[in-house]
Design a protein around this motif. Structure first.
Motif, PDB file in Angstrom:
ATOM      1  N   ASP A 287       3.273  -6.997   0.611  1.00  0.00           N
ATOM      2  CA  ASP A 287       3.731  -8.298   0.119  1.00  0.00           C
ATOM      3  C   ASP A 287       2.555  -9.171  -0.324  1.00  0.00           C
ATOM      4  N   VAL A 288       1.365  -8.870   0.177  1.00  0.00           N
ATOM      5  CA  VAL A 288       0.167  -9.603  -0.242  1.00  0.00           C
ATOM      6  C   VAL A 288      -0.436  -8.989  -1.503  1.00  0.00           C
ATOM      7  N   THR A 289      -0.385  -7.663  -1.600  1.00  0.00           N
ATOM      8  CA  THR A 289      -1.088  -6.977  -2.691  1.00  0.00           C
ATOM      9  C   THR A 289      -0.217  -6.654  -3.901  1.00  0.00           C
ATOM     10  N   ASP A 290       1.101  -6.803  -3.787  1.00  0.00           N
ATOM     11  CA  ASP A 290       1.984  -6.350  -4.875  1.00  0.00           C
ATOM     12  C   ASP A 290       1.635  -6.972  -6.222  1.00  0.00           C
ATOM     13  N   SER A 291       1.433  -8.286  -6.249  1.00  0.00           N
ATOM     14  CA  SER A 291       1.119  -8.947  -7.523  1.00  0.00           C
ATOM     15  C   SER A 291      -0.302  -8.626  -7.989  1.00  0.00           C
TER      16      SER A 291
END
Length: 307
Positions: A287-291
């Motif tokens: 959820d931190v790295t997805d973007s």
């Protein structure tokens, strides 16, 4: 985590040797890369993909750390100049070349792992599902995140009187700030005036109004980083053209949103609310790295064009 991140960034900005930028950032990079891969492994196992966590994590680490070969080489050369020379400038294998080699070797690792356990009674569908899921995870996580190491090393030359050894650091921080500010801008704009759903079947909370707000905030943050962050970190006269903000902001905002929707797609397919539990309260490492995963390539191309 904030303390570790700040300490790593400070150490890399102040103690890196020429040609070895990014060395002090590898613990952060490895944590987020392996954490994301672990989240994916957990979701694949949840829906019946019998993946081997150890092999996937090893292959992901191999790809992510591969661009560090010239970095470590140059660090050793700086410490032992009488025995180790700098990484050859004319070497046909540069930083991105090591990423390609590591990706090929990772694919071989997965096939060798399957050959090791294969027998007449093996489940063919299980073998194929494992191969596909393993290759997807290692390349989806490893390739974009290894590109962040190359981004950190951009601009390591002199522009006039201003040293730009930290130009890549400014570019990396700008990329993260612009991408993550889009999330915040979209959230608050969507909560305030959001009415029209963007893709309700994947993410019911996202709206078109929020997306526009995210693009606007990202563009403003990009302009601020170019105007103030680059001169502060890399020196006066090192900033890219201010017009880059009008490309960088919308591009990273849109790519970041697509990355977030891509994660939502996988989570819905797996029936999961959170990607993992390594970062309680944030929904998982992914959820931190997805973007950032989706934004890494356009960010690299934009900054490489003006480095």
């Amino acid at each position: 985590m904030i303390f570790i991140a700040v300490a790593s960034l400070y150490a890399d900005a102040n103690f890196s040797v020429p040609g070895a930028a990014g060395l002090y950032l590898f613990p952060l990079l490895l944590f987020f890369a392996l954490g994301t891969a672990l989240d994916l492994c957990g979701m694949f196992l949840r829906v019946g993909f019998p993946v081997h966590r150890g092999v996937i994590l090893s292959a992901t680490a191999l790809i992510v750390l591969s661009p560090y070969v010239p970095v470590v080489w140059n660090t050793l050369a700086a410490g032992m100049p009488e025995t180790v020379s700098a990484y050859p400038a004319d070497c046909p294998i540069g930083q991105m070349g090591w990423i390609v080699l590591a990706s090929i070797f990772a694919a071989m690792m997965f096939f060798l792992d399957e050959m090791k356990d294969y027998s007449v009674g093996s489940d063919p569908s299980g073998v194929l599902r494992r191969l596909v899921a393993s290759m997807f995870t290692a390349t989806y996580v490893g390739l974009p995140m290894s590109l962040l190491v190359v981004l950190r090393g951009l601009g390591g030359a002199d522009l006039g009187d201003a040293t730009t050894s930290n130009w890549g650091m400014a570019a990396l921080l700008t990329m993260i700030a612009v991408t993550k500010s889009s999330d915040a801008g979209a959230y608050f704009t969507g909560k305030s005036i959001g009415r029209t759903k963007l893709i309700p079947r994947l993410s019911p909370g996202k709206t078109w109004e929020g997306s526009v707000g995210g693009v606007v905030v990202s563009t403003l943050v990009a302009a601020g980083c170019i105007a103030y962050l680059f001169p502060a970190i890399a020196g006066q006269g090192s900033a890219p053209p201010l017009g880059l903000a009008f490309v960088l902001g919308p591009l990273l905002a849109v790519c970041g949103m697509v990355g977030d929707l891509a994660e939502s797609l996988v989570k819905r397919a797996c029936g999961a609310k959170d990607s993992g539990n390594l970062l309680p309260g944030l929904g998982g490492v992914w959820d931190v790295t997805d973007s950032l995963i989706f934004a890494s390539l356009p960010a690299f191309l934009c900054f490489a064009a003006v480095a």
